[in-house]
Design an enzyme around this catalytic site. Sequence first.
Site, PDB file in Angstrom:
ATOM      1  N   HIS A 187       0.833  -1.204   0.000  1.00 29.52           N
ATOM      2  CA  HIS A 187       0.000   0.000   0.000  1.00 29.52           C
ATOM      3  C   HIS A 187       0.869   1.256   0.000  1.00 29.52           C
ATOM      4  O   HIS A 187       0.438   2.316  -0.461  1.00 29.52           O
ATOM      5  CB  HIS A 187      -0.909   0.027   1.239  1.00 29.52           C
ATOM      6  CG  HIS A 187      -1.979  -1.008   1.226  1.00 29.52           C
ATOM      7  ND1 HIS A 187      -1.761  -2.306   1.641  1.00 29.52           N
ATOM      8  CD2 HIS A 187      -3.277  -0.949   0.852  1.00 29.52           C
ATOM      9  CE1 HIS A 187      -2.883  -2.995   1.525  1.00 29.52           C
ATOM     10  NE2 HIS A 187      -3.821  -2.194   1.051  1.00 29.52           N
ATOM     11  N   ASP A 259      -4.551  -6.381  -7.838  1.00 27.41           N
ATOM     12  CA  ASP A 259      -4.808  -5.727  -6.571  1.00 27.41           C
ATOM     13  C   ASP A 259      -5.084  -4.250  -6.886  1.00 27.41           C
ATOM     14  O   ASP A 259      -4.939  -3.791  -8.028  1.00 27.41           O
ATOM     15  CB  ASP A 259      -3.598  -5.903  -5.639  1.00 27.41           C
ATOM     16  CG  ASP A 259      -3.954  -5.775  -4.156  1.00 27.41           C
ATOM     17  OD1 ASP A 259      -5.076  -5.321  -3.844  1.00 27.41           O
ATOM     18  OD2 ASP A 259      -3.119  -6.127  -3.312  1.00 27.41           O
TER      19      ASP A 259
END
Length: 366
Positions: A187, A259
């Site tokens: 992230h 993702d």
Amino acid sequence: MVVSEDLQRFGNHLIVGICGTVLSDDDKRILSELKPVGVIFFAKNFLDGQPYEVWLESFQKLNQQIREYAERDSMFITLDHEGGRVVRTPLPITRFPYALLLGGYARQVGKATALELKSLGINLSWSPVADIFSHPQNPIIGPRAFGRTPETTAEAVCAYYRGLQEEGILGCAKHFPGHGDTSKDSHLELPILNLSLEDLSIREVIPFKALISEGIPVIMTAHILFPQIDSHVPATLSPAILKEILRDELGFRGVVVSDDLDMKAVSDMFIQRGTVARAVNAGCDLFIISRNLNSVSIERTYQMAEDFADSLRTGSLDELVVVAARERIAKLLAVTPQYSIQALDKDILERHAELAIACCFQGNRE
């Protein structure tokens, strides 16, 4: 605004996030112009702190609006819902513990989770995590994994997935070819794993291989660079990983999904020209743009759609590859149930709460 057909074609490969509990103007624009094939929900889409009936009615209205603006009767209605810290829904939806604590309850928890997801209109869960808890300081996976060894992980993920299946929820194995051994959070930055093909084959891909044998319909890519396998791009963009390993060696014939493309590991890459085409050509069928991590995500979403359209026009994106990806997605969508939203009986939720407590006691003993 008149939207080109090629731009709209990107919507056939797009799972997009919604900004809040009601549609914003940006939401309406994306849904009506790009017509995404699915949506992904987060905590911000639920009226937390309100009674069950109140937040459920609000969520039902949001879902109706989404379908109206997207003009799609069938969509992938999706949620990250693993247990532990990855739970987006308000109470009384059950707080199951981390996957690592489920043990012999994995199938029961999968089944209970699926029943609750169905009641929310969800038809695709971004679970199970098929990564292995192999790095003790992993900042993003850790106890989200079902086990510390390939064998225990493979057994538990398959049990959980069978539970999802029994109640009619699609599952997704993530994050291929394995995120469990990283020391960085994708992230925030691009993790690098210096693993060889042999390392992957004897450990990381074993749970994925087991889920492929079980018929898992969707596999999510990892935003991780594996320099011994492909030194140029992360797995999401790598034909060596998505074609040669996932498709050719493991025989996966389902849908490959990225993702979240708003994650820092790849977000800058995906606003560069040609990146979307590179990912599709590498073997990625479907893209998640959560609009949950990036405040300018509508601009990024349209940049990616335009990159897709431009690449089709110039021929740098192979039309045959796009058609094949679209056919995989359409085939899956055709058998994906479309659920109505309805409240669950109190006794069902109480049984699920008891199951969650039993998992915690078992996990503490182990």
